[in-house]
Design a protein around this motif. Structure first.
Motif, mmCIF file in Angstrom:
data_model
loop_
_atom_site.group_PDB
_atom_site.id
_atom_site.type_symbol
_atom_site.label_atom_id
_atom_site.label_comp_id
_atom_site.label_asym_id
_atom_site.label_seq_id
_atom_site.Cartn_x
_atom_site.Cartn_y
_atom_site.Cartn_z
ATOM 1 N N ARG A 160 0.830 -1.205 0.000
ATOM 2 C CA ARG A 160 0.000 0.000 0.000
ATOM 3 C C ARG A 160 0.867 1.258 0.000
ATOM 4 N N ALA A 161 0.325 2.305 -0.600
ATOM 5 C CA ALA A 161 0.978 3.621 -0.634
ATOM 6 C C ALA A 161 2.406 3.540 -1.150
ATOM 7 N N GLY A 162 2.625 2.674 -2.141
ATOM 8 C CA GLY A 162 3.931 2.601 -2.785
ATOM 9 C C GLY A 162 4.933 1.699 -2.097
ATOM 10 N N ALA A 163 4.569 1.105 -0.961
ATOM 11 C CA ALA A 163 5.496 0.215 -0.255
ATOM 12 C C ALA A 163 5.531 -1.156 -0.923
ATOM 13 N N ALA A 164 6.616 -1.894 -0.677
ATOM 14 C CA ALA A 164 6.735 -3.235 -1.235
ATOM 15 C C ALA A 164 5.957 -4.222 -0.363
ATOM 16 N N GLY A 165 5.502 -5.310 -0.955
ATOM 17 C CA GLY A 165 4.776 -6.326 -0.215
ATOM 18 C C GLY A 165 4.917 -7.675 -0.882
ATOM 19 N N GLU A 166 4.541 -8.718 -0.140
ATOM 20 C CA GLU A 166 4.656 -10.079 -0.656
ATOM 21 C C GLU A 166 3.345 -10.820 -0.438
ATOM 22 N N ALA A 167 2.827 -11.424 -1.500
ATOM 23 C CA ALA A 167 1.591 -12.202 -1.431
ATOM 24 C C ALA A 167 1.924 -13.665 -1.699
ATOM 25 N N ILE A 168 1.662 -14.517 -0.721
ATOM 26 C CA ILE A 168 1.990 -15.940 -0.818
ATOM 27 C C ILE A 168 0.700 -16.747 -0.768
#
Length: 430
Positions: free
Chosen positions: A336-344
Protein backbone atom coordinates in the motif's frame (compact mmCIF):
# COMPACT_ATOMS: atom_id res chain seq x y z
CA UNK A 1 1.76 18.25 -8.69
CA UNK A 2 0.92 19.58 -5.18
CA UNK A 3 -2.48 19.01 -3.54
CA UNK A 4 -3.20 22.74 -3.78
CA UNK A 5 -3.24 22.51 -7.57
CA UNK A 6 -6.27 20.20 -7.38
CA UNK A 7 -8.38 23.03 -5.97
CA UNK A 8 -8.17 22.08 -2.29
CA UNK A 9 -8.02 24.87 0.28
CA UNK A 10 -5.16 25.45 2.70
CA UNK A 11 -6.90 23.71 5.64
CA UNK A 12 -7.13 20.41 3.77
CA UNK A 13 -3.71 20.68 2.17
CA UNK A 14 -2.21 21.16 5.64
CA UNK A 15 -4.10 18.16 7.08
CA UNK A 16 -2.99 15.93 4.20
CA UNK A 17 0.64 17.01 4.40
CA UNK A 18 0.68 16.33 8.14
CA UNK A 19 -0.10 12.72 7.30
CA UNK A 20 3.06 12.64 5.22
CA UNK A 21 1.55 13.05 1.76
CA UNK A 22 2.90 15.82 -0.47
CA UNK A 23 1.90 14.61 -3.93
CA UNK A 24 -1.60 13.36 -4.82
CA UNK A 25 -1.90 9.81 -6.11
CA UNK A 26 -3.18 9.16 -9.66
CA UNK A 27 -6.74 8.43 -8.51
CA UNK A 28 -6.75 11.62 -6.43
CA UNK A 29 -5.49 13.68 -9.36
CA UNK A 30 -8.24 12.31 -11.60
CA UNK A 31 -11.20 12.27 -9.20
CA UNK A 32 -10.88 15.29 -6.90
CA UNK A 33 -11.30 18.06 -9.52
CA UNK A 34 -14.47 16.41 -10.92
CA UNK A 35 -15.97 15.98 -7.46
CA UNK A 36 -15.22 19.61 -6.57
CA UNK A 37 -17.13 20.58 -9.73
CA UNK A 38 -20.18 18.70 -8.42
CA UNK A 39 -20.12 15.92 -11.01
CA UNK A 40 -21.18 12.33 -10.42
CA UNK A 41 -18.14 10.05 -10.50
CA UNK A 42 -17.62 6.34 -11.12
CA UNK A 43 -14.08 5.58 -9.93
CA UNK A 44 -12.03 2.42 -9.97
CA UNK A 45 -8.68 2.15 -8.21
CA UNK A 46 -6.69 -0.64 -6.63
CA UNK A 47 -6.58 -0.59 -2.85
CA UNK A 48 -3.79 1.32 -1.18
CA UNK A 49 -3.72 4.14 -3.73
CA UNK A 50 -5.45 6.84 -1.69
CA UNK A 51 -8.98 6.02 -2.80
CA UNK A 52 -10.61 7.20 0.44
CA UNK A 53 -8.96 10.63 0.29
CA UNK A 54 -10.21 10.94 -3.29
CA UNK A 55 -13.77 11.39 -2.07
CA UNK A 56 -13.38 12.56 1.54
CA UNK A 57 -11.24 15.63 0.77
CA UNK A 58 -13.47 17.24 -1.90
CA UNK A 59 -16.70 16.34 -0.08
CA UNK A 60 -15.41 17.83 3.18
CA UNK A 61 -14.42 20.99 1.32
CA UNK A 62 -17.91 21.23 -0.21
CA UNK A 63 -19.51 20.84 3.23
CA UNK A 64 -17.25 23.54 4.65
CA UNK A 65 -17.99 26.04 1.90
CA UNK A 66 -21.78 25.50 2.01
CA UNK A 67 -22.25 25.08 5.75
CA UNK A 68 -25.30 26.71 7.38
CA UNK A 69 -24.28 28.98 10.29
CA UNK A 70 -26.89 27.56 12.67
CA UNK A 71 -28.18 24.20 11.49
CA UNK A 72 -26.26 20.94 11.09
CA UNK A 73 -28.38 18.49 9.07
CA UNK A 74 -26.83 15.32 7.66
CA UNK A 75 -25.69 16.30 4.16
CA UNK A 76 -23.13 13.69 3.14
CA UNK A 77 -23.42 9.92 3.56
CA UNK A 78 -20.73 7.28 2.98
CA UNK A 79 -21.98 3.70 2.76
CA UNK A 80 -19.51 0.82 3.20
CA UNK A 81 -19.96 -2.97 3.25
CA UNK A 82 -18.04 -3.77 6.47
CA UNK A 83 -17.56 -2.36 9.95
CA UNK A 84 -13.79 -2.28 9.55
CA UNK A 85 -13.99 -0.23 6.38
CA UNK A 86 -16.53 2.14 7.97
CA UNK A 87 -14.22 2.71 10.95
CA UNK A 88 -11.24 3.31 8.66
CA UNK A 89 -13.08 5.85 6.48
CA UNK A 90 -14.30 7.65 9.61
CA UNK A 91 -10.76 7.91 10.98
CA UNK A 92 -9.59 9.43 7.70
CA UNK A 93 -12.44 11.94 7.74
CA UNK A 94 -11.51 13.04 11.27
CA UNK A 95 -7.87 13.49 10.28
CA UNK A 96 -8.63 15.46 7.13
CA UNK A 97 -11.22 17.74 8.80
CA UNK A 98 -9.15 18.68 11.87
CA UNK A 99 -8.78 22.32 10.76
CA UNK A 100 -12.40 22.96 9.75
CA UNK A 101 -15.69 23.09 11.63
CA UNK A 102 -17.16 19.81 10.42
CA UNK A 103 -18.78 17.15 12.56
CA UNK A 104 -18.58 13.53 11.47
CA UNK A 105 -19.84 10.22 12.81
CA UNK A 106 -19.84 6.50 12.14
CA UNK A 107 -22.49 3.83 12.74
CA UNK A 108 -22.34 0.07 12.27
CA UNK A 109 -23.72 -3.07 13.86
CA UNK A 110 -22.24 -5.17 16.61
CA UNK A 111 -22.16 -2.31 19.13
CA UNK A 112 -24.77 -0.59 21.29
CA UNK A 113 -27.14 1.52 19.21
CA UNK A 114 -27.98 3.93 22.07
CA UNK A 115 -24.72 5.87 21.86
CA UNK A 116 -25.13 6.13 18.09
CA UNK A 117 -28.60 7.62 18.54
CA UNK A 118 -27.20 10.18 20.97
CA UNK A 119 -24.46 11.17 18.52
CA UNK A 120 -26.95 11.64 15.69
CA UNK A 121 -29.29 13.66 17.91
CA UNK A 122 -26.69 16.43 18.20
CA UNK A 123 -26.19 16.47 14.43
CA UNK A 124 -23.42 15.52 12.04
CA UNK A 125 -22.45 16.93 8.66
CA UNK A 126 -21.11 13.67 7.27
CA UNK A 127 -21.88 10.12 8.34
CA UNK A 128 -20.15 6.82 7.54
CA UNK A 129 -22.35 3.75 7.88
CA UNK A 130 -23.01 0.15 7.05
CA UNK A 131 -26.44 -0.35 5.42
CA UNK A 132 -28.05 -2.62 8.02
CA UNK A 133 -27.42 -0.47 11.08
CA UNK A 134 -28.30 2.71 9.18
CA UNK A 135 -31.68 1.24 8.25
CA UNK A 136 -32.30 0.35 11.92
CA UNK A 137 -31.57 3.93 12.94
CA UNK A 138 -33.82 5.33 10.22
CA UNK A 139 -36.69 3.04 11.20
CA UNK A 140 -36.31 4.31 14.78
CA UNK A 141 -36.49 7.92 13.52
CA UNK A 142 -32.93 8.63 14.68
CA UNK A 143 -31.62 9.84 11.33
CA UNK A 144 -33.06 11.75 8.38
CA UNK A 145 -31.87 11.68 4.77
CA UNK A 146 -33.99 14.61 3.56
CA UNK A 147 -31.02 16.97 3.25
CA UNK A 148 -28.49 14.58 1.70
CA UNK A 149 -26.44 16.47 -0.90
CA UNK A 150 -23.78 13.82 -1.55
CA UNK A 151 -24.03 10.02 -1.49
CA UNK A 152 -20.85 7.95 -1.63
CA UNK A 153 -20.90 4.19 -2.18
CA UNK A 154 -17.52 2.79 -1.19
CA UNK A 155 -16.79 -0.75 -2.39
CA UNK A 156 -20.20 -0.87 -4.10
CA UNK A 157 -19.47 -4.19 -5.80
CA UNK A 158 -18.75 -5.79 -2.44
CA UNK A 159 -22.02 -4.49 -1.02
CA UNK A 160 -23.89 -6.24 -3.82
CA UNK A 161 -21.86 -9.42 -3.28
CA UNK A 162 -22.78 -9.35 0.41
CA UNK A 163 -26.51 -9.10 -0.35
CA UNK A 164 -27.06 -5.45 0.55
CA UNK A 165 -28.97 -4.61 -2.64
CA UNK A 166 -32.36 -4.48 -0.91
CA UNK A 167 -31.07 -2.36 1.99
CA UNK A 168 -29.40 0.04 -0.42
CA UNK A 169 -32.60 0.30 -2.44
CA UNK A 170 -34.53 1.31 0.68
CA UNK A 171 -31.95 3.82 1.86
CA UNK A 172 -31.70 5.53 -1.51
CA UNK A 173 -35.49 5.79 -1.78
CA UNK A 174 -35.51 8.06 1.29
CA UNK A 175 -33.06 10.56 -0.22
CA UNK A 176 -33.62 13.60 -2.44
CA UNK A 177 -33.54 12.84 -6.15
CA UNK A 178 -31.24 15.78 -6.78
CA UNK A 179 -27.86 15.00 -5.24
CA UNK A 180 -24.28 14.23 -6.19
CA UNK A 181 -23.44 10.51 -6.38
CA UNK A 182 -19.97 9.00 -6.10
CA UNK A 183 -19.21 5.33 -6.55
CA UNK A 184 -15.74 4.08 -5.60
CA UNK A 185 -14.39 0.57 -5.65
CA UNK A 186 -11.16 -1.35 -6.05
CA UNK A 187 -12.69 -3.17 -9.00
CA UNK A 188 -15.73 -2.76 -11.27
CA UNK A 189 -16.94 -5.56 -13.48
CA UNK A 190 -18.73 -4.63 -16.73
CA UNK A 191 -21.98 -5.69 -15.04
CA UNK A 192 -21.43 -3.34 -12.11
CA UNK A 193 -20.63 -0.49 -14.49
CA UNK A 194 -23.86 -1.15 -16.34
CA UNK A 195 -25.85 -1.24 -13.12
CA UNK A 196 -24.21 1.98 -11.96
CA UNK A 197 -25.89 3.81 -14.81
CA UNK A 198 -29.14 3.54 -12.85
CA UNK A 199 -27.91 5.69 -9.97
CA UNK A 200 -25.22 7.96 -11.42
CA UNK A 201 -26.31 10.92 -13.51
CA UNK A 202 -23.98 11.48 -16.50
CA UNK A 203 -20.99 10.25 -14.48
CA UNK A 204 -17.34 10.87 -15.18
CA UNK A 205 -15.44 7.56 -15.17
CA UNK A 206 -11.94 7.59 -13.75
CA UNK A 207 -9.47 4.78 -13.13
CA UNK A 208 -5.96 4.87 -11.74
CA UNK A 209 -5.09 1.31 -12.70
CA UNK A 210 -6.50 -1.38 -15.01
CA UNK A 211 -9.45 -3.24 -13.52
CA UNK A 212 -8.54 -6.07 -11.16
CA UNK A 213 -4.88 -5.04 -11.13
CA UNK A 214 -2.68 -5.41 -8.08
CA UNK A 215 -0.04 -3.08 -6.70
CA UNK A 216 3.10 -3.06 -8.83
CA UNK A 217 5.40 -3.57 -5.84
CA UNK A 218 3.59 -6.70 -4.64
CA UNK A 219 5.39 -9.94 -5.51
CA UNK A 220 3.29 -13.08 -5.96
CA UNK A 221 4.38 -16.56 -4.97
CA UNK A 222 2.52 -19.88 -5.05
CA UNK A 223 3.58 -22.95 -3.12
CA UNK A 224 2.02 -26.21 -4.27
CA UNK A 225 1.34 -27.90 -0.96
CA UNK A 226 -0.38 -31.05 0.22
CA UNK A 227 -3.66 -30.00 1.87
CA UNK A 228 -2.81 -31.64 5.19
CA UNK A 229 0.65 -30.05 5.33
CA UNK A 230 -0.34 -26.42 4.84
CA UNK A 231 -0.27 -25.51 8.54
CA UNK A 232 3.15 -27.07 9.20
CA UNK A 233 4.59 -25.41 6.10
CA UNK A 234 3.25 -21.99 7.02
CA UNK A 235 4.61 -22.27 10.56
CA UNK A 236 8.02 -23.20 9.15
CA UNK A 237 7.85 -20.32 6.68
CA UNK A 238 7.11 -17.79 9.43
CA UNK A 239 9.75 -19.08 11.85
CA UNK A 240 12.56 -19.64 9.33
CA UNK A 241 12.15 -16.15 7.86
CA UNK A 242 11.54 -14.51 11.24
CA UNK A 243 8.47 -12.69 9.90
CA UNK A 244 6.92 -10.30 12.39
CA UNK A 245 3.63 -9.24 10.79
CA UNK A 246 1.55 -11.53 8.59
CA UNK A 247 -2.10 -11.31 7.51
CA UNK A 248 -3.46 -14.78 6.71
CA UNK A 249 -6.71 -15.49 4.86
CA UNK A 250 -8.93 -18.56 5.19
CA UNK A 251 -12.24 -19.26 3.48
CA UNK A 252 -14.25 -20.13 6.61
CA UNK A 253 -14.71 -18.82 10.14
CA UNK A 254 -14.12 -22.30 11.59
CA UNK A 255 -10.91 -22.59 9.56
CA UNK A 256 -9.71 -19.23 10.88
CA UNK A 257 -10.30 -20.29 14.50
CA UNK A 258 -8.67 -23.68 14.00
CA UNK A 259 -5.58 -22.22 12.32
CA UNK A 260 -5.22 -19.56 15.02
CA UNK A 261 -5.24 -22.22 17.73
CA UNK A 262 -2.51 -24.21 15.95
CA UNK A 263 -0.33 -21.12 15.52
CA UNK A 264 -0.61 -20.26 19.21
CA UNK A 265 0.30 -23.87 20.16
CA UNK A 266 3.41 -23.46 18.00
CA UNK A 267 4.39 -20.33 19.99
CA UNK A 268 3.38 -17.91 17.24
CA UNK A 269 1.19 -15.12 18.62
CA UNK A 270 -2.05 -14.90 16.62
CA UNK A 271 -5.67 -13.76 16.66
CA UNK A 272 -8.67 -14.39 14.41
CA UNK A 273 -11.07 -11.86 12.92
CA UNK A 274 -14.34 -12.84 11.23
CA UNK A 275 -18.10 -12.32 11.25
CA UNK A 276 -18.82 -14.48 14.30
CA UNK A 277 -16.52 -12.41 16.48
CA UNK A 278 -18.02 -9.55 18.47
CA UNK A 279 -17.16 -6.05 17.32
CA UNK A 280 -15.12 -5.59 20.48
CA UNK A 281 -13.08 -8.72 19.76
CA UNK A 282 -12.56 -7.70 16.12
CA UNK A 283 -11.41 -4.21 17.11
CA UNK A 284 -9.03 -5.60 19.75
CA UNK A 285 -7.53 -8.17 17.36
CA UNK A 286 -6.90 -5.53 14.70
CA UNK A 287 -5.45 -3.09 17.24
CA UNK A 288 -2.97 -5.62 18.66
CA UNK A 289 -1.95 -6.63 15.14
CA UNK A 290 -1.32 -3.04 14.06
CA UNK A 291 0.72 -2.45 17.22
CA UNK A 292 2.79 -5.58 16.48
CA UNK A 293 1.67 -7.15 19.77
CA UNK A 294 0.80 -10.27 17.77
CA UNK A 295 2.52 -11.62 14.66
CA UNK A 296 -0.40 -13.16 12.77
CA UNK A 297 -3.93 -11.99 12.10
CA UNK A 298 -6.06 -14.77 10.61
CA UNK A 299 -9.05 -13.43 8.72
CA UNK A 300 -11.90 -14.41 6.46
CA UNK A 301 -12.78 -12.23 3.47
CA UNK A 302 -14.68 -9.83 5.74
CA UNK A 303 -11.24 -8.29 6.34
CA UNK A 304 -10.24 -8.11 2.68
CA UNK A 305 -11.64 -4.59 2.50
CA UNK A 306 -11.16 -1.76 4.93
CA UNK A 307 -8.03 -2.93 6.75
CA UNK A 308 -5.46 -0.18 6.46
CA UNK A 309 -2.25 -1.57 7.94
CA UNK A 310 0.76 0.64 7.14
CA UNK A 311 3.74 -1.18 5.60
CA UNK A 312 2.21 -4.66 5.98
CA UNK A 313 4.94 -6.88 4.49
CA UNK A 314 3.22 -10.26 4.06
CA UNK A 315 -0.20 -11.62 3.09
CA UNK A 316 -0.70 -15.38 2.98
CA UNK A 317 -3.62 -17.07 1.27
CA UNK A 318 -3.87 -20.19 3.41
CA UNK A 319 -6.75 -21.09 1.13
CA UNK A 320 -7.42 -19.44 -2.21
CA UNK A 321 -10.72 -17.56 -2.50
CA UNK A 322 -13.36 -19.16 -4.70
CA UNK A 323 -14.11 -15.74 -6.22
CA UNK A 324 -11.02 -14.59 -8.14
CA UNK A 325 -11.71 -10.87 -7.56
CA UNK A 326 -11.32 -11.50 -3.81
CA UNK A 327 -7.67 -12.37 -4.42
CA UNK A 328 -7.12 -8.77 -5.54
CA UNK A 329 -8.77 -7.41 -2.40
CA UNK A 330 -6.91 -9.77 -0.10
CA UNK A 331 -3.45 -8.97 -1.34
CA UNK A 332 -4.40 -5.31 -1.58
CA UNK A 333 -3.69 -5.19 2.15
CA UNK A 334 0.04 -5.24 1.33
CA UNK A 335 2.04 -3.04 -1.04
CA UNK A 336 0.00 0.00 0.00
CA UNK A 337 0.98 3.62 -0.63
CA UNK A 338 3.93 2.60 -2.79
CA UNK A 339 5.50 0.21 -0.25
CA UNK A 340 6.74 -3.24 -1.24
CA UNK A 341 4.78 -6.33 -0.21
CA UNK A 342 4.66 -10.08 -0.66
CA UNK A 343 1.59 -12.20 -1.43
CA UNK A 344 1.99 -15.94 -0.82
CA UNK A 345 -0.60 -18.58 -1.68
CA UNK A 346 -0.64 -22.17 -0.43
CA UNK A 347 -2.39 -24.19 -3.13
CA UNK A 348 -3.48 -27.82 -2.90
CA UNK A 349 -4.77 -29.92 -5.79
CA UNK A 350 -8.44 -29.05 -5.27
CA UNK A 351 -7.63 -25.34 -5.56
CA UNK A 352 -5.87 -25.47 -8.93
CA UNK A 353 -8.98 -24.24 -10.75
CA UNK A 354 -9.15 -21.23 -8.41
CA UNK A 355 -5.53 -20.44 -9.26
CA UNK A 356 -6.28 -20.67 -12.99
CA UNK A 357 -9.19 -18.24 -12.60
CA UNK A 358 -7.04 -15.77 -10.63
CA UNK A 359 -4.29 -15.91 -13.26
CA UNK A 360 -6.85 -15.31 -15.98
CA UNK A 361 -8.25 -12.32 -14.10
CA UNK A 362 -4.79 -10.81 -13.55
CA UNK A 363 -3.58 -11.80 -17.00
CA UNK A 364 -0.48 -13.03 -15.26
CA UNK A 365 1.05 -16.44 -14.52
CA UNK A 366 1.90 -16.79 -10.84
CA UNK A 367 5.29 -18.30 -10.01
CA UNK A 368 4.80 -21.75 -8.46
CA UNK A 369 7.17 -23.86 -6.40
CA UNK A 370 7.15 -27.28 -4.75
CA UNK A 371 9.11 -27.56 -1.48
CA UNK A 372 10.81 -30.82 -0.54
CA UNK A 373 8.99 -32.56 2.27
CA UNK A 374 5.70 -30.81 1.52
CA UNK A 375 5.05 -32.18 -1.96
CA UNK A 376 1.36 -32.33 -2.92
CA UNK A 377 0.25 -35.95 -2.77
CA UNK A 378 -3.50 -35.44 -2.54
CA UNK A 379 -5.38 -36.08 -5.77
CA UNK A 380 -8.71 -34.46 -4.98
CA UNK A 381 -10.60 -33.07 -7.96
CA UNK A 382 -10.58 -29.28 -8.25
CA UNK A 383 -13.48 -27.91 -6.18
CA UNK A 384 -14.97 -25.91 -9.00
CA UNK A 385 -15.09 -28.93 -11.30
CA UNK A 386 -16.48 -31.16 -8.58
CA UNK A 387 -19.24 -28.67 -7.77
CA UNK A 388 -20.26 -28.24 -11.38
CA UNK A 389 -20.22 -31.93 -12.32
CA UNK A 390 -22.16 -33.43 -9.40
CA UNK A 391 -25.06 -32.51 -7.18
CA UNK A 392 -25.42 -33.48 -3.52
CA UNK A 393 -26.55 -37.02 -4.38
CA UNK A 394 -23.92 -37.66 -7.03
CA UNK A 395 -26.17 -36.62 -9.90
CA UNK A 396 -24.74 -34.55 -12.69
CA UNK A 397 -25.38 -30.89 -12.26
CA UNK A 398 -25.23 -27.99 -14.66
CA UNK A 399 -22.48 -25.45 -14.19
CA UNK A 400 -23.56 -23.03 -11.51
CA UNK A 401 -24.58 -19.52 -12.40
CA UNK A 402 -22.31 -17.20 -10.45
CA UNK A 403 -24.75 -14.30 -10.67
CA UNK A 404 -26.30 -13.80 -7.24
CA UNK A 405 -30.09 -13.50 -6.76
CA UNK A 406 -29.57 -9.85 -5.77
CA UNK A 407 -27.77 -9.05 -9.01
CA UNK A 408 -30.41 -10.92 -11.05
CA UNK A 409 -33.10 -8.83 -9.40
CA UNK A 410 -31.22 -5.62 -10.03
CA UNK A 411 -30.71 -6.45 -13.70
CA UNK A 412 -34.47 -6.64 -14.08
CA UNK A 413 -35.30 -3.51 -12.09
CA UNK A 414 -32.30 -1.28 -12.69
CA UNK A 415 -29.67 -0.35 -10.12
CA UNK A 416 -31.18 -0.87 -6.66
CA UNK A 417 -34.60 -0.93 -8.33
CA UNK A 418 -34.57 2.86 -8.64
CA UNK A 419 -35.24 5.00 -11.70
CA UNK A 420 -32.78 7.63 -12.77
CA UNK A 421 -33.46 11.16 -11.51
CA UNK A 422 -36.04 12.80 -13.72
CA UNK A 423 -38.85 15.27 -13.61
CA UNK A 424 -40.78 13.32 -11.00
CA UNK A 425 -39.57 11.60 -7.87
CA UNK A 426 -39.44 7.80 -7.98
CA UNK A 427 -41.79 5.71 -5.94
CA UNK A 428 -40.35 4.69 -2.62
CA UNK A 429 -39.78 1.00 -2.21
CA UNK A 430 -40.30 -0.64 1.13
Amino acid sequence: MPFKSLGLTAAFVKAVEEKGYTTPSPIQQKAIPHILEGKDVLASAQTGTGKTASFTLPVLQYLTETKHPKFRPLRALVLTPTRELAAQVYENIKEYSKYVNIKSGVVFGGVNITSQKAMLKYGVDILVATPGRLLDLHEQNSVSFKRIDVLILDEADRMLDMGFARDLNKLISFMPVKRQNLMFSATFSPEIRKLAEGILNNPVSVAAEPQNSTAVKVTHKVYKIDKNKKTDFMIQLIKNNDWQQILVFTRTKHGANKLTEKLIKSNISAAAIHGNKSQGARTKALKTFKENSIKVLVATDIAARGLDIPLLPHVINFELPNVPEDYVHRIGRTGRAGAAGEAISLVCSEETEYQNEIEKLLNEKLDSEIVKGFEPTDTAEPKRAATQSKGSFGKKKKASNTTTPEVKSIKKKGFFGRKKPGNSAPKKKF
